[in-house]
Structures are given as structure tokens and as C-alpha cells.
Motif scaffolding. Sequence first.
Motif, PDB file in Angstrom:
ATOM      1  N   ASP A 183       1.149  -1.116  -0.392  1.00  0.00           N
ATOM      2  CA  ASP A 183       0.114   0.004   0.003  1.00  0.00           C
ATOM      3  C   ASP A 183       1.164   1.298  -0.349  1.00  0.00           C
ATOM      4  N   GLY A 184       2.585   0.840  -0.761  1.00  0.00           N
ATOM      5  CA  GLY A 184       2.871   2.584  -1.226  1.00  0.00           C
ATOM      6  C   GLY A 184       3.388   2.645  -0.058  1.00  0.00           C
ATOM      7  N   ALA A 185       4.331   4.025  -0.236  1.00  0.00           N
ATOM      8  CA  ALA A 185       5.114   4.474   0.705  1.00  0.00           C
ATOM      9  C   ALA A 185       4.304   4.787   1.670  1.00  0.00           C
ATOM     10  N   SER A 285       4.554  18.756  -9.665  1.00  0.00           N
ATOM     11  CA  SER A 285       4.979  18.874  -8.346  1.00  0.00           C
ATOM     12  C   SER A 285       5.644  19.176  -7.881  1.00  0.00           C
ATOM     13  N   VAL A 286       5.743  19.186  -7.233  1.00  0.00           N
ATOM     14  CA  VAL A 286       7.631  19.562  -6.024  1.00  0.00           C
ATOM     15  C   VAL A 286       7.798  18.583  -4.835  1.00  0.00           C
ATOM     16  N   TYR A 287       8.429  17.620  -4.588  1.00  0.00           N
ATOM     17  CA  TYR A 287       8.711  16.415  -3.888  1.00  0.00           C
ATOM     18  C   TYR A 287      10.385  16.746  -3.492  1.00  0.00           C
ATOM     19  N   THR A 288      10.393  16.025  -2.497  1.00  0.00           N
ATOM     20  CA  THR A 288      11.273  15.831  -1.390  1.00  0.00           C
ATOM     21  C   THR A 288      11.928  14.177  -1.477  1.00  0.00           C
ATOM     22  N   PHE A 289      12.698  13.666  -1.267  1.00  0.00           N
ATOM     23  CA  PHE A 289      12.855  12.111  -1.004  1.00  0.00           C
ATOM     24  C   PHE A 289      13.529  11.643   0.185  1.00  0.00           C
ATOM     25  N   GLN A 290      13.520  10.286   0.750  1.00  0.00           N
ATOM     26  CA  GLN A 290      13.930   9.740   1.364  1.00  0.00           C
ATOM     27  C   GLN A 290      14.365   7.894   0.821  1.00  0.00           C
ATOM     28  N   CYS A 291      15.313   8.196   1.635  1.00  0.00           N
ATOM     29  CA  CYS A 291      16.089   6.606   1.451  1.00  0.00           C
ATOM     30  C   CYS A 291      16.182   5.973   2.691  1.00  0.00           C
ATOM     31  N   ARG A 292      15.598   5.505   2.691  1.00  0.00           N
ATOM     32  CA  ARG A 292      15.142   4.603   3.977  1.00  0.00           C
ATOM     33  C   ARG A 292      13.738   3.473   4.402  1.00  0.00           C
ATOM     34  N   ARG A 293      14.173   2.422   5.452  1.00  0.00           N
ATOM     35  CA  ARG A 293      13.392   0.800   4.713  1.00  0.00           C
ATOM     36  C   ARG A 293      13.373   0.452   6.344  1.00  0.00           C
ATOM     37  N   LEU A 294      12.095  -0.451   6.605  1.00  0.00           N
ATOM     38  CA  LEU A 294      11.380  -1.313   7.370  1.00  0.00           C
ATOM     39  C   LEU A 294      12.679  -1.716   7.825  1.00  0.00           C
ATOM     40  N   GLU A 295      13.202  -1.673   8.998  1.00  0.00           N
ATOM     41  CA  GLU A 295      14.328  -2.567   9.394  1.00  0.00           C
ATOM     42  C   GLU A 295      13.647  -4.210   9.150  1.00  0.00           C
ATOM     43  N   GLY A 306       7.700  -3.169  -1.881  1.00  0.00           N
ATOM     44  CA  GLY A 306       7.542  -2.025  -2.769  1.00  0.00           C
ATOM     45  C   GLY A 306       8.119  -1.020  -1.749  1.00  0.00           C
ATOM     46  N   ASP A 307       7.055  -0.312  -2.140  1.00  0.00           N
ATOM     47  CA  ASP A 307       8.366   1.335  -1.536  1.00  0.00           C
ATOM     48  C   ASP A 307       7.040   1.430   0.100  1.00  0.00           C
ATOM     49  N   ALA A 308       5.877   0.431   0.198  1.00  0.00           N
ATOM     50  CA  ALA A 308       5.976   0.050   1.672  1.00  0.00           C
ATOM     51  C   ALA A 308       6.714  -0.304   2.790  1.00  0.00           C
ATOM     52  N   ALA A 309       7.716  -0.656   1.904  1.00  0.00           N
ATOM     53  CA  ALA A 309       8.929  -1.531   3.156  1.00  0.00           C
ATOM     54  C   ALA A 309      10.425  -0.393   2.617  1.00  0.00           C
ATOM     55  N   HIS A 310      10.686   0.164   1.651  1.00  0.00           N
ATOM     56  CA  HIS A 310      11.443   0.830   1.154  1.00  0.00           C
ATOM     57  C   HIS A 310      11.082   2.014   0.804  1.00  0.00           C
ATOM     58  N   GLN A 311      11.713   2.674   0.735  1.00  0.00           N
ATOM     59  CA  GLN A 311      11.628   4.523  -0.469  1.00  0.00           C
ATOM     60  C   GLN A 311      13.549   4.827  -0.810  1.00  0.00           C
ATOM     61  N   VAL A 312      14.130   5.111  -2.438  1.00  0.00           N
ATOM     62  CA  VAL A 312      14.504   5.784  -2.720  1.00  0.00           C
ATOM     63  C   VAL A 312      14.277   6.654  -3.613  1.00  0.00           C
ATOM     64  N   SER A 313      15.565   8.086  -3.387  1.00  0.00           N
ATOM     65  CA  SER A 313      14.698   8.375  -4.733  1.00  0.00           C
ATOM     66  C   SER A 313      14.389   8.387  -6.021  1.00  0.00           C
ATOM     67  N   PRO A 314      14.276   9.383  -6.909  1.00  0.00           N
ATOM     68  CA  PRO A 314      13.965   9.175  -8.526  1.00  0.00           C
ATOM     69  C   PRO A 314      15.195   8.468  -9.103  1.00  0.00           C
ATOM     70  N   GLU A 360      20.953  -2.214  -0.928  1.00  0.00           N
ATOM     71  CA  GLU A 360      22.320  -2.083  -1.979  1.00  0.00           C
ATOM     72  C   GLU A 360      21.001  -0.269  -3.070  1.00  0.00           C
ATOM     73  N   ASN A 361      20.014  -0.535  -2.675  1.00  0.00           N
ATOM     74  CA  ASN A 361      19.532   0.665  -3.678  1.00  0.00           C
ATOM     75  C   ASN A 361      19.568   1.857  -3.304  1.00  0.00           C
ATOM     76  N   ILE A 362      19.369   1.384  -1.490  1.00  0.00           N
ATOM     77  CA  ILE A 362      19.199   2.554  -0.553  1.00  0.00           C
ATOM     78  C   ILE A 362      20.763   3.638  -0.859  1.00  0.00           C
ATOM     79  N   GLY A 363      21.457   2.295  -0.967  1.00  0.00           N
ATOM     80  CA  GLY A 363      23.398   2.898  -1.003  1.00  0.00           C
ATOM     81  C   GLY A 363      23.506   3.886  -2.449  1.00  0.00           C
ATOM     82  N   HIS A 364      22.520   3.150  -3.835  1.00  0.00           N
ATOM     83  CA  HIS A 364      23.086   3.245  -4.983  1.00  0.00           C
ATOM     84  C   HIS A 364      22.033   5.031  -4.869  1.00  0.00           C
ATOM     85  N   SER A 365      21.397   5.022  -4.266  1.00  0.00           N
ATOM     86  CA  SER A 365      20.382   5.864  -4.456  1.00  0.00           C
ATOM     87  C   SER A 365      21.092   7.957  -3.778  1.00  0.00           C
TER      88      SER A 365
END
Length: 534
Positions: A183-185, A285-295, A306-314, A360-365
Motif C-alpha cells: 500500500d505504498g509509501a 509537482s514538487v517533491y523531496t525524497f527519502q532513502c530509508r526502509r523498514l528494519e 515495494g514503497d511500503a517497505a523501502h523508499q529511494v530517490s527517483p 543496495e538500492n538505498i546505497g546507490h540512491s
Amino acid sequence: MNTRKVLYQFGYRRSPDQDCPSPVRHPVIVVGAGPIGLCTAIDLAQRGVPVVLLDDADRIGEGSRGICYSKRTLEILDRLGVAAPCLQKGVTWKIGKVFQRNDLLYAFDLLPEDGHKMPAFINLQQYYLEHALVKRAAELSNLDLRWRNKVIGLRRRNDGVTLTVETPEGAYDLDADWVVAADGARSAIRDMLGLAFRGEVFEDRFLIADVKMKGAFPPERWFWFDPPFHEGHSALLHKQPDDVWRIDLQLGPEADAKAEQSPERVIPRLRQMLGHEDFSLEWVSVYTFQCRRLERFVHGRVIFVGDAAHQVSPFGARGANSGIQDAENLAWKLALVMKGDAPGSLIDTYDLERSAAADENIGHSTRSTDFIAPRSAQELRFRDSVLALARHAPFAQRMVNSGRLSTPSTYETPLSTPDRDQWSSGLRPGAPLPDAPMLQRNGQPIWLLEALGGEETILHVQNGGTVPQGSRVLVIGEDLRDEHGFFMQRFDAKPGSTYLVRPDQHLAARWRSADPAAIEKASRRLKGFDGEHA
Ligand SMILES: O=C(O)CCc1cccc(O)c1
């Protein structure tokens, strides 16, 4: 401008479950019919697991969301039966160009070799992907998609979950053996469980604009550092279908999000960039972003994807692509566990493999974002020195980070059997298999990944000896012929080479010669029966 146009409208339908005196129990309920929830539900249904898919909306709207779908994602979508319409509609691309000021610093090719069914990337508005997935879902009789079914309550039990679901005709309860939260971010399920993210929130604001125009740019990814049309900031351009162009402009941390979305601000910025005003705005739109995840992604019988579990920049297009890879990692495991063909602990390897992929994705992002929008004077000095060097020294081009585009993860996992023989190609246990063009017994062409589908498979290169036994065996040289040698080269194959492939087309094990006992052991291991996850 930000009132979303409704592109596809679906109807609410009363379910017989709403008339039952006690909650009806379902094997799996997926919450959220975005691309990740739809892929999870379709994959499960294709594997014979009945699924209920709930969504609080009843429409697919226009909007500024995911646009870039990677080769691996397209391979997964192909197995789910939706790649063809996406490829037909999407803009195929593989070239990226990086500019500083007006100068081309370098160009890159994301797929320089032939012999792959899928292109490096397509760009496609998310609503087209969602529509193709909804159409596919409707073809599956064991997938029950319920629009305007909003989850408003969740109670966990040892052997399942009870959901309270609100509909236009009132609320009802449903029981599930497993719930997948897609269910998303802003996941409501995450909030109901009181779970928090860990990671970083970035302050820099970006303007995102989908612009309709007859553009003269090629179907390539163009990225600018400090362009003359947007001095001191970065800009990104992508072509989408229907003459729509995605433009991302860095605005800085101080930008006023509301004011920056007004046409009075947006149009002059775009005019400056494009050199004309012959365009209309589809979405801003104007956005900011997060690089983070559930433990953890698995909480008893509730699993996050998906985004319910982890988020990265575009940057790098890692959000939707990694979410679809979550879906494929989870679906086969859940299906095996539910059928009693694997221990429940196999689900823990979803958490292990996909949280490593998220890291890995969060690190790259994070690294891309730090390079694109430096947060300190030191980071800015480093960035500008690298850019200056990259103008003349090719080695420094590799240090320029305008976004490392999504690639699938190789899993370091207890489900893999370590190599005991020598291999020289880039392939290794845990990696997704490369594709290759093959011929079937009847001479008809088929792609290797198509032939593999979603089942555990042994690939054995014919050598005149005994063919190994397994639930599914494909003999290279008989069932599939490697006319052009792509398979032999990409798999570093020799006569007798044998590969055990997971249901998600990642390599589980390989041997220079088939050994029935070793194959049997590796097959049990890939299903979680062996080692620490037994
Ligand atoms: O090219 C990239 O690095 C990502 C492009 C992208 C993906 C999703 C949203 C967006 O605004 C841009």
C-alpha cells in the motif's frame, strides 16, 4: 493542474463475503492495487494461489510517478503476461548522456550487446502499466480484485490476520493466512503495526513536470549538471509515449513547494530550458525524497513489499523496479510454503534477500543524490572536481554519479549452493540468469527466460551422458538449441555443465558435470529445507 485526470475507472462490486455472518478466510490478501500489489497478486494467482486484492480507490489517474522500467522488470512482466502491451506503448531506450553546462561529458550504453529479448529500459507512464496489469488480473479466475475496499483495521493472530475493510456499503471483516502490504509509501498497514522507517530524508526540493510537446530530443536519458538554462542546479529529461516528456529540475532546499508549482513559475523555467513555449503541462509537482526502509519486511503473517517497505530517490529508477523484484521474490516462496512444498522459514529468506537488495538500492540512491545535490561545501568541492576532471580524463567519468540505473541484485543467500568447480563468466549463484535466443525442438525460436518460466528447472548441456533427473529438466542441445552460442558464452557452459534455476530465474547452483545427489541437495536447499533456514 494537479487535479488528477481519471484515465481508467473501475466499479465497486459487492462481494458475497460481505453477506457472510463470520469473516471469510482467504489464503492471501494483498493490500494495494498499484504496480507492486498487482504484480504480487498476478504472480501468486499464476502459481495457483487464490488471492484477494484490495484497493481503496476505484480508478487509475494521471500523475507524476514511475516512468522507467528496466530490463529485468520487463522480463518479470513478460512472465506475468503484460510485457507485450508495455513494449508496444513504451519508449525504448538505452543511451544516457551527461552534460555539464552545454558540454557533453560522456555518453553510456546500458545494453551494448545483442541476444536479449528485452531492451535495457522502456519509459511508460505508470497508468499504462497499471492498466495492463489490471487487464491481466481480470483474466485470472483465482484473483479477486475489489475496488473501494479500504483496510481500516488489522488484528494479528498466530496463524493469520483479520482485516476490517470499509466499502461504500459499510465495513466487513476478512481473515487471511497471509497479508501482503503493497500500500505504498504512506502505507496504512505499516502505521497500523506501528512500524517506523530508518534512513535519511533529503531536504533538496525537485520540480517534476510532465510536458506535452513535439520535442526534437532523441529517446535517451539526458542529465545536466549546472546547465545554462538552470544555473547552479541539475536537470533530467526523459521521453515518454504520447509526446510527453518528463523533466526533473533541482530547486534547492529553500524552494517554496507551493509557489514553485504555479504555472507562473513553472512555464518560464521550462521556456528557458526548451527555448520555446510550445508545450502544455500534463502534471506538475514538487517533491523531496527519502532513502530509508523498514528494519524487517516480514512481521509474522504480514509481509511488506515495494514503497511500503523501502523508499529511494527517483535517481536510478530503483523504486518501482525494486518493488516488482520484491513481488517476484515473494510470490514463489509464498506459493511453495502455502502448498506445503517448503518450510515456513523460506519466507524469512524474502526478508533476507530483499532487505539486502533494498540496502543496495538505498546505497546507490543516496550516493547519487549526494553527488547531484551536495549537502556540504566539501561534497560540492568533490563533485565539482570530479566534473572538471571528467571533461578530459575518462577514468573520472566513472566517478560522475547522475544516478546509477536499476539493475537486479545478486543474492548472497543460504538458498544458493556455493560453487565447487571453476567458472569464468560473470554469472554466479544468486544472480539473475542472462537471457539468450534459443531454438525449440520444432525449430521455432524461443528466448531462454520464456522457456524457463516460473518453475524450478535444471538446465543441462548435452554431453552424451546420463541426463539428470528433476521435476523439470531442459537439455541444451535437445530441448533448446543454442544456434548463436549466446548461451554457451553467457553461462560459461561446456558439455555436461548443469545449472539449477530458482522459480524466480536466479541461479541456485551449478556443476561442471551432473551429480544426482548434489542436485537433489541443492534443490532442497533452494526451497529452504537445508542449512540454517531449514
Ligand atoms: O533517470 C533516472 O535516474 C530516473 C528517472 C525518473 C524516474 C521516476 C521519476 C522521475 O521523476 C524520474
